[in-house]
Motif scaffolding. Structure first.
Motif, PDB file in Angstrom:
ATOM      1  N   ALA A  90       0.840  -1.210   0.000  1.00  0.00           N
ATOM      2  CA  ALA A  90       0.000   0.000   0.000  1.00  0.00           C
ATOM      3  C   ALA A  90       0.869   1.252   0.000  1.00  0.00           C
ATOM      4  CB  ALA A  90      -0.930  -0.012   1.210  1.00  0.00           C
ATOM      5  N   CYS A  91       1.929   1.252   0.786  1.00  0.00           N
ATOM      6  CA  CYS A  91       2.827   2.419   0.822  1.00  0.00           C
ATOM      7  C   CYS A  91       3.503   2.633  -0.531  1.00  0.00           C
ATOM      8  CB  CYS A  91       3.879   2.225   1.915  1.00  0.00           C
ATOM      9  SG  CYS A  91       3.234   2.313   3.601  1.00  0.00           S
ATOM     10  N   ALA A  92       3.908   1.552  -1.180  1.00  0.00           N
ATOM     11  CA  ALA A  92       4.520   1.682  -2.504  1.00  0.00           C
ATOM     12  C   ALA A  92       3.528   2.258  -3.503  1.00  0.00           C
ATOM     13  CB  ALA A  92       5.027   0.323  -2.983  1.00  0.00           C
ATOM     14  N   LEU A  93       2.289   1.785  -3.465  1.00  0.00           N
ATOM     15  CA  LEU A  93       1.260   2.284  -4.373  1.00  0.00           C
ATOM     16  C   LEU A  93       0.987   3.768  -4.148  1.00  0.00           C
ATOM     17  CD1 LEU A  93      -1.152  -0.755  -4.134  1.00  0.00           C
ATOM     18  CD2 LEU A  93      -0.090   0.049  -6.245  1.00  0.00           C
ATOM     19  N   LEU A  94       1.039   4.193  -2.909  1.00  0.00           N
ATOM     20  CA  LEU A  94       0.775   5.594  -2.584  1.00  0.00           C
ATOM     21  C   LEU A  94       1.996   6.487  -2.807  1.00  0.00           C
ATOM     22  CD1 LEU A  94      -1.336   5.096   0.663  1.00  0.00           C
ATOM     23  CD2 LEU A  94      -2.180   5.671  -1.620  1.00  0.00           C
TER      24      LEU A  94
END
Length: 436
Positions: free
Chosen positions: A158-162
């Motif tokens: 999720a952090c990578a996507l954001l």
């Protein structure tokens, strides 16, 4: 591997330490504007009002920097450098998670960290942290996923996507890794770990005016031009893998043997190839080209090269020379080359900072609206390198004035003087309000 660690520390201190955070340039002002808006209205962090990229964690990082440092760019630079160091450690962590030896992890981290393409941009340009944020969270997510720490992997995905759009390929890469390792059928927890953050990201993004392939500017729209795609593939292969390949060639000479791909290495190399392809899956189709796009994929080249070099080291009977000291010496003698390559970007940051300081001193005498003209050095477009097409946004964000900014070639000034309230000249690094 002590040689590599010492050489890397010296390299970072000499190449990046003196020049991080010299000034704000180009997109930095846009990120700060978005960060200030998110600070005033936190919901805009997740649901921004303006069209553009959807990178909430990048905005958050600028908001935290702005809260701590305001308009002092040096602190932002230390954030960028810290992200780079963390990424270097993350390359080593993923290498270890894949079951490789600590010496292989150190070599992989070294090869990634000294790649001359992209990393300098991600460190010295404050907005370049988009690439290191993507790389950090993607590598940590992969390391957690390989160890079957699916809860942690989901959060990190999720952090990578954001952080950056290329991460949409990450869930598919990680699921394919299980298949490559012979783990079919896929565990439901693994599917949930990659599917939940991807679904959440796509849902949130759909609620914003963020760019899509249909609404993006022409240079960010996918192209099917085969010549451009082939050129992109060649360019990105060079930028992400040339240094790792050079290390492999040097190892062939040092150990006097060729790379050997045994049964244990094949699936790992296939996983790295898939990472490289997947992390370029979006950017290879874009007309615009950037070395930042190579930062995350280059981790695969570094790990793959380190794996093959370690196999060669184990097979060598009479090495011609020790590889680690040779790599360390080569890096040390290359430091001036790295520094020269960064000169233009560093000088643009310095000019930007000096310009903002000069205008701040003149601020009480300047009207709230009007045109500010920046006369560029005929020997080099430093103002254009510093502000690009975002000069007006830079001044409005920094000073809160309704100014328009025009950048002109000093040797070919515009005849129009309507609304001009101030002129600034740059000549051989010297900034002045009076003509030189």
């Amino acid at each position: 591997m002590r040689w590599l660690s010492i050489a890397w520390i010296v390299f970072v201190a000499a190449v990046y330490g003196p020049d991080v955070g010299r000034g704000f340039i180009k997109d930095d002002f846009t990120w700060i504007r978005a960060a200030r808006a998110a600070t005033a209205d936190p919901i805009t962090l997740i649901r921004p009002r303006d069209a553009g990229f959807y990178r909430p964690l990048v905005t958050l990082s600028f908001a935290l920097d702005f809260a701590a440092r305001g308009w002092q760019p040096r602190g932002y630079g230390w954030t960028n450098l810290s992200l780079y160091v963390l990424c270097t450690a993350a390359v080593a962590l993923l290498t270890l998670a894949l079951g490789l030896a600590p010496r292989t992890a150190v070599l992989a981290a070294f090869l990634w960290a000294v790649n001359p393409h992209g990393l300098n941009m991600s460190i010295l340009w404050l907005s370049g942290r988009t690439a290191t944020l993507l790389t950090l969270f993607s590598l940590l997510a992969a390391a957690a996923f390989v160890r079957a720490w699916y809860g942690a992997a989901a959060v990190l995905i999720a952090c990578a996507l954001l952080s950056k759009e290329e991460a949409v390929a990450l869930p598919f890469i990680l699921l394919a890794w299980i298949w490559i390792k012979g783990g079919s059928p896929l565990p439901w927890r693994a599917i949930a770990a990659v599917g939940a953050p991807l679904a959440g990201y796509l849902t949130l993004r759909a609620l914003t005016p963020a760019m899509t392939p249909a609404t993006a500017p022409a240079f960010y729209r996918f192209t099917a031009d085969p010549l451009l795609v082939i050129r992109n593939a060649g360019e990105y292969l060079d930028r992400s893998a040339t240094l790792a390949a050079a290390a492999l060639v040097l190892a062939t000479f040092a150990y006097r043997c060729r790379p050997r791909v045994d049964a244990a290495a094949r699936p790992l190399l296939a996983m790295m190839a898939l990472w490289w392809l997947g992390m370029f899956a979006i950017t290879i189709w874009l007309p615009v080209r950037s070395s930042l796009y190579a930062v995350c994929p280059s981790a695969a080249a570094a790990i793959g090269s380190a794996l093959l070099i370690d196999r060669m080291r184990a097979a060598a009977t009479r090495p011609l020379l020790p590889l680690a000291p040779a790599l360390a010496v080569l890096l040390a003698v290359s430091i001036p080359i790295y520094q020269i390559r960064d000169d233009l970007r560093v000088e643009a940051a310095r000019v930007s900072q000096r310009t903002l300081g000069e205008i701040e001193r003149d601020l009480p005498a300047l009207p709230r609206t009007g045109v500010v003209v920046l006369h560029d050095d005929p020997d080099g477009s430093v103002f254009r390198e510093a502000f690009g097409d975002l000069g007006s946004e830079a001044m409005r964000t920094r000073f809160g004035r309704g100014w328009d900014v025009r950048i002109e070639d000093a040797s070919h000034p515009s005849a129009g003087r309507d609304g001009v309230i101030a002129d600034y000249w740059i000549r051989r690094g010297t900034l002045s309000r009076a003509p030189p």
